[in-house]
Design an enzyme around this catalytic site. Structure first.
Site, short mmCIF file in Angstrom:
data_model
loop_
_atom_site.label_atom_id
_atom_site.label_comp_id
_atom_site.label_asym_id
_atom_site.label_seq_id
_atom_site.Cartn_x
_atom_site.Cartn_y
_atom_site.Cartn_z
N CYS A 28 -0.81 3.89 -6.64
CA CYS A 28 -1.40 3.50 -5.12
C CYS A 28 -1.77 2.17 -5.94
O CYS A 28 -2.31 2.06 -7.11
CB CYS A 28 -3.33 4.42 -5.19
SG CYS A 28 -4.91 2.76 -4.24
N CYS A 35 0.97 -1.45 0.09
CA CYS A 35 0.03 0.52 -0.32
C CYS A 35 1.03 1.45 -0.06
O CYS A 35 1.87 1.20 0.80
CB CYS A 35 -0.79 0.14 1.28
SG CYS A 35 -1.93 1.27 1.44
N1 DGL Z 1 -3.74 0.65 -1.64
C1 DGL Z 1 -3.55 1.82 -1.15
C2 DGL Z 1 -2.68 2.68 -1.64
O1 DGL Z 1 -2.00 2.13 -2.28
C3 DGL Z 1 -4.63 3.06 -0.48
C4 DGL Z 1 -6.19 2.74 -0.78
C5 DGL Z 1 -6.96 3.69 0.65
O2 DGL Z 1 -7.01 2.14 1.03
O3 DGL Z 1 -6.63 4.44 0.65
O4 DGL Z 1 -2.07 3.44 -1.04
#
Ligand code: DGL
Length: 253
Positions: free
Chosen positions: A184, A74
């Site tokens: 993301c 993430c």
């Molecule tokens: N998948 C996450 C990222 O790479 C974040 C998504 C979220 O929880 O806002 O930033």
């Protein structure tokens, strides 16, 4: 059960599965424990201290289960908490995801490059610093995408609202850019929609770099697995089997 021959991975939801896909390609014999923190999602709309606190709790959870390495799949959690997690677990392997801005700039110098990420990630000092280092080499355009992760989590990638939201965020760059950085880990799941709006573009994603870094660190410490039948376990903090079924489906498409 102790998971001492497992790699622990976490994200706020299904996004980390886009990283898991790369890990499975590079390290097909590793056992994986994947944790999606659906209960606390989205991270990207929260203040940094909260994201750090939640991410540290996820790291504690996975290390308490005995995992031999932690992958923060993430961008938002990596930018807010990777240093804090490494400080608490100095002897452990902790891999964060780096947004692939540099390769995008190298291949598209002087051009418009869209950097799509959560509002949280784009606000963070660390991320801004990386953008500033490269700013004189290309026109980096930050595109915060609030709501996009939430729609992807609704488990229907054909939902027309996804197209509508993307059109709102990136439609004005049609014909103006040839490079998009996925800042993301959720966004690779809507790459076809992004391409259909922007046309012929190169997409840059930090997931393969993160998988290679994991392989490198496991190898260096003699921790690579050679499981004949590697196990991939999915867990979600919302406790719903529908959620973990969704994660498994997204790994296999
Ligand atoms: N998948 C996450 C990222 O790479 C974040 C998504 C979220 O929880 O806002 O930033």
């Amino acid at each position: 059960m102790m998971y001492s021959d497992y790699v622990g991975i976490f994200d706020s939801g299904v996004g980390g599965v886009s990283v898991l896909r790369e890990i499975v390609k590079v390290l097909p014999r590793e056992n994986i424990l994947y944790f999606g923190d659906a209960k606390n999602a989205p991270y990207g709309d929260r203040p940094q201290e909260e994201i750090a606190q939640i991410s540290l709790a996820n790291a504690d959870y996975l290390f308490n289960k005995g995992v031999k390495a932690l992958v923060i799949a993430c961008n938002t959690a990596t930018s807010s908490a990777a240093d804090i997690i490494r400080k608490k677990y100095p002897d452990k392997i902790v891999i964060g995801i780096e947004p692939a801005i540099k390769p995008a700039v190298e291949e598209h110098p002087g051009e418009n490059i869209l950097v799509m990420a959560t509002t949280g990630t784009l606000k963070l000092g660390k991320f801004q610093q990386r953008m500033n280092e490269l700013r004189d080499q290309a026109n980096l355009i930050s595109i915060p995408c609030p709501g996009l992760m939430d729609l992807i989590e609704q488990e229907d990638l054909q939902n027309p609202e996804i197209m509508d939201l993307l059109e709102k965020y990136i439609g004005e760059y049609r014909g103006q850019t040839r490079a998009v950085v996925m800042g993301c880990t959720h966004y690779p799941f809507v790459e076809p929609q992004i391409r259909s709006i922007l046309g012929d573009i190169d997409v840059y994603n930090g997931a393969s770099g993160e998988a290679r870094e994991l392989a490198h660190q496991l190898e260096e410490r003699g921790l690579l697995s050679a499981s004949e039948n590697p196990d991939i376990i999915f867990e979600s903090s919302d406790g719903r089997t529908e959620t973990t079924d969704f994660y498994r489906r997204m790994l296999n498409i």
